[in-house]
Design an enzyme around this catalytic site. Structure first.
Site: not given
Length: 179
Positions: A27, A58, A84, A87, A90, A128
């Site tokens: 993604y 995911a 990530i 807003e 979800h 990461r």
């Protein structure tokens, strides 16, 4: 700390080949590419082989692992993705459900290293994922390798778990017990 040198445990050694499936959600392609690079390097360092499959997001990672576990011959899996925070809620659903599904597969004995990043910002994900930084892809691969080593240590080739396809006839047990 940089790279896999911060891992607490050395990689396990194997006397028989190990085949791992990397299931990745590209993604965020640049983040995914770094996670995959870290995972591949760690797998190869242990002398194992890998294949890779991409899934849309995911949430599809554990489903793909479940399908592969039922229909193929992989020893273990590396789950790689990135979520990530946005807003809406979800983010919470994707993080919780993908993690829970991977954990449930693991509790069934599937050897999975979970490298799905769940972060607040893209900058956190980049650090990461980077093999020269936190290398979470390499860490997930190392986790899968350690679980495979445990499964091999405790497993026996002649040991069956659950139902078997073998049907024993009374009086023809070949030293096996029937009820």
């Amino acid at each position: 700390m940089a790279g896999p040198s911060h891992y607490i445990m050395p990689l396990p050694a194997f006397d028989k080949p190990v085949k791992i499936l990397i299931v990745a959600s590209p993604y965020y392609k640049d983040i995914s590419d770094n996670q995959i690079a870290g995972a591949k390097a760690e797998i190869e360092k242990a002398g194992a082989t890998w294949e890779i499959v991409d899934v849309p997001g995911a949430l599809e990672i554990p489903t793909a692992i479940g399908i592969a576990e039922r229909m193929s011959n992989f020893d273990g899996y590396v789950a790689l993705g990135c979520v990530i925070r946005g807003e809406t809620t979800h983010y919470d659903t994707v993080c919780n459900d993908s993690s829970r599904a991977i954990q449930l597969l693991g509790l069934q004995g599937v050897c999975i290293g979970n490298g799905i990043l769940t972060v607040e910002t893209r900058a956190q994900a980049e650090v990461r994922a980077d093999p020269a930084e936190m290398n979470k892809g390499g860490g997930a691969a190392a986790a899968a390798l350690h679980l495979i080593a445990l499964a091999r240590k405790w497993g026996k080739a002649d040991k069956t778990v659950g139902f078997t396809r073998e049907i024993l006839m009374a009086g023809d047990t070949d030293s096996k017990t029937t009820t």
